[in-house]
Scaffold this active site. Structure first.
Site, short mmCIF file in Angstrom:
data_model
loop_
_atom_site.label_atom_id
_atom_site.label_comp_id
_atom_site.label_asym_id
_atom_site.label_seq_id
_atom_site.Cartn_x
_atom_site.Cartn_y
_atom_site.Cartn_z
N GLU A 1 0.88 -1.17 0.00
CA GLU A 1 0.00 0.00 0.00
C GLU A 1 0.91 1.22 0.00
O GLU A 1 1.81 1.31 0.84
CB GLU A 1 -0.88 0.00 1.25
CG GLU A 1 -1.84 1.17 1.20
CD GLU A 1 -2.76 1.29 2.41
OE1 GLU A 1 -2.74 0.43 3.30
OE2 GLU A 1 -3.50 2.30 2.43
N ARG B 1 5.17 -12.61 9.79
CA ARG B 1 5.91 -11.38 9.53
C ARG B 1 7.30 -11.45 10.11
O ARG B 1 7.53 -12.15 11.09
CB ARG B 1 5.29 -10.20 10.29
CG ARG B 1 3.98 -9.84 9.90
CD ARG B 1 3.50 -8.62 10.66
NE ARG B 1 2.51 -8.06 9.80
CZ ARG B 1 2.62 -6.92 9.14
NH1 ARG B 1 3.65 -6.15 9.35
NH2 ARG B 1 1.69 -6.54 8.32
N LYS C 1 4.56 0.77 9.56
CA LYS C 1 4.61 2.06 8.87
C LYS C 1 4.04 3.17 9.73
O LYS C 1 4.54 4.29 9.73
CB LYS C 1 3.86 1.96 7.55
CG LYS C 1 4.72 1.33 6.46
CD LYS C 1 4.03 1.36 5.12
CE LYS C 1 3.07 0.21 4.99
NZ LYS C 1 2.56 0.02 3.64
#
Ligand code: ATP
Ligand code: MG
Length: 561
Positions: free
Chosen positions: A36, A261, A271
């Protein structure tokens, strides 16, 4: 380009091999990396990039780059450009397969209409708060919305008017009609579309209606012909929904596979948190060399090879774990040890005068560029009467086991001569040592004694008249805590920031590096690996320390035991 490796084995590769065997996707392997564009990529994304592009290379398939741009409020072209640059720098190529979810907005809208017509979607007017109440909990089923059985025609009309901009943000949503009592909350009539009167970085003001991630991702995978849609564990509970949309739209279904992850010690990889560090000026920018971003690592001096090697070493698994930052440092050390030329740089200079050396004498001494690689050859280093050595290489009262220079003692200057300290000059007022007086033995040129005399230390040095001053930035962990996400009560992760993560020194560097362009990497002998910073210019050199020569943290931990 990254090398394909076919010998690796893990659960993802096992799935792919199984699909290849059963012919599930006609023998195709097609992956995608779907960022994204709401921030810069970090080392966690590198894991996903290496995995997705790596699998395509390994199995002779393809990998797309897709911008998952369904949230106009937080996205920006700056991020799009940085992401493309970082993926390329890592060594991967999406060729002509660059996609944006926003390119599919029209198609997604038509898909939504299709579900409405099939009585699988409806417009819901419940205010957000009530939506939440009706949703139920993990232990209690939800309740049907009063709008759930709206006639198809009314839904179609309202949905069209939502698109036309007739309603305010949040006034209405489009929901999938699945099951309000489903044990998986994601299946309780999830939101498909929300109204957002917001400019999109690509579609401008064309839309005021935006699809949710879940209603976008699988369809984009399907439209792009992706076979294996690899994502992180938090999407495991979304997989039934991913499959439901594809099944009810009757379109080609890719296979979603989840993996854990990457988490790293002393590092935050979110982020949302990284944006705070940048916007609130805790660091100098996204590419601050202390940041775990790909551009931060690049500026710090990491190579793409070292990041790929790291991703290969950590592998993939389903279980959550935390990787030691030392492993990443080990990867870059291994790479630079092979490739970085050695030079001599004195980080904290102490002046040394060789009393018996000719006043204007200068010699060019030969130095080896890389003992690991004879092909890298040699260079000339100037030697003269006034030199600099490291302050820490001299002790007036040497403790036991300190073998470096002290009054009366002899040491070797690398590639040069044996020198002996004869006197210590101090500042009258402060008592600080400002200069050493030494003598040299002309018979030891090159650093060997013809009479077999031994010294216990070899020091690096530079000639005072020839050396070039340079700013050297030394970095430490950005956070003091191994898990920076864990903060004291009432504080957040920023309370764990290390106030000493950046130290700036004025060093004296060997003249041979004076014209090295930004990005050039060196080993400063005995001090670590360094890289020329983009702030650098001829006459105002700036270096970043990429990594120390050894894992100094491990050493400290040992001495504390
Ligand atoms: P963040 O939590 O940092 O905001 P994100 O998941 O929101 O990350 P995306 O841009 O959606 O960021 O991520 C793109 C891809 O990278 C996704 O497939 C995501 O699963 C993967 N990814 C993100 N963070 C990690 C990580 N720490 N380890 C492995 N893969 C990751
Ligand atoms: Mg995401």
């Amino acid at each position: 380009m990254a090398e394909a490796e076919t010998t690796r084995s893990d659960f993802i590769r096992d799935f792919i091999k199984e699909d290849l065997k059963t012919g599930k996707f006609e023998g195709r392997v097609h992956t995608r990396f779907p960022p994204e564009p709401n921030g810069y990529l970090h080392i966690g994304h590198a894991k996903s990039i290496c995995l997705n592009f790596g699998l395509a290379l390994e199995f002779g398939g393809q990998c797309n780059l897709r911008f998952d741009d369904t949230n106009p409020c937080k996205e920006d072209v700056e991020y799009v450009e940085s992401i493309k640059e970082d993926v390329r720098w890592l060594g991967f190529d999406w060729e002509d397969r660059l996609y944006y979810a926003s390119d599919f907005f029209e198609q997604l809208y038509e898909y939504a209409v299709k579900l409405i017509k099939r009585e699988k979607a409806y417009v819901c007017d419940l205010p957000q708060e009530q939506m939440r109440e009706y949703r139920g909990t993990l232990t209690e089923p939800g309740k049907d919305s009063p709008y759930r059985n709206r006639p198809v025609e009314e839904n179609l009309d309202l949905f069209e008017r939502m698109r036309a901009g007739e309603f305010a943000d949040g006034a209405r949503i489009l929901r999938a009609k699945i099951d309000m009592a489903h044990p998986n909350l994601n299946m309780r009539d999830p939101v498909m579309y929300r109204i957002l009167h917001s400019e999109h970085h690509r579609t401008g003001d064309k839309w005021c209606l935006y699809p949710m991630y879940d209603f976008t991702h699988g369809q984009c995978d399907s439209l792009e012909g992706v076979t294996h849609s690899i994502c992180t564990m938090e999407f495991e509970d979304h997989r039934p929904l991913y499959d439901w949309y594809l099944e009810n739209l009757e379109i080609y279904p890719p296979r979603q596979i989840e993996f854990a992850r990457l988490n790293l010690t002393y590092t935050v990889l979110s982020k949302r948190k990284l944006i705070q560090l940048v916007e609130e000026s805790y660091v100098k920018g996204w590419d601050d060399p202390r940041m775990p971003t790909i551009c931060g690592f690049r500026r710090r001096g990491y190579t793409p090879e070292s990041l790929r090697e790291f991703c290969a070493r950590i592998g993939v698994a389903k279980a959550d774990s935390v990787v030691d930052l030392a492993m990443l440092e080990d990867c870059i050390r291994g790479d630079l040890n092979k490739h970085a030329p050695r030079v001599m740089t004195v980080l904290r200079p102490l002046r040394v005068v060789i009393e018996n050396y000719p006043e204007d004498g200068v010699e060019e001494l030969e130095a080896v560029n890389n003992p690991e690689d004879p092909d890298m050859g040699t260079r000339k280093v100037p030697f003269a009467k006034v030199l600099y050595i490291e302050q820490e290489d001299f002790r007036e009262d040497p403790p036991p086991k300190f073998y470096r220079l002290s009054p009366g003692r002899e040491v070797r200057l690398r590639y040069a001569y044996f020198i002996r300290c004869t006197d210590v000059v101090k500042d009258d007022e402060t008592g600080e040592i400002v200069e050493l007086r030494c003598t040299y033995d002309p018979e030891t040129r090159g650093g060997d004694s013809p009479d077999g005399r031994k010294v216990k230390a070899t020091l690096h040095w530079v000639s005072a008249d020839h050396a070039v001053p340079a700013e050297v930035r030394l970095y430490d962990h950005l956070f003091t805590k191994e898990n920076p996400g864990e903060a004291e009560e009432g504080a957040d992760f920023k309370s764990n920031l290390n106030p000493e993560s950046l130290q700036s020194l004025t060093a004296m560097v060997e003249p041979s590096v004076a014209t090295a362009p930004p990005g050039t990497r060196f080993q400063f002998e005995r001090q670590g690996y360094f890289c020329v910073d983009p702030d650098s210019s001829e006459g105002a050199l700036v270096f970043n320390r990429t990594v120390t020569l050894r894992d100094s943290w491990a050493k400290i931990a040992k001495t504390l035991q």
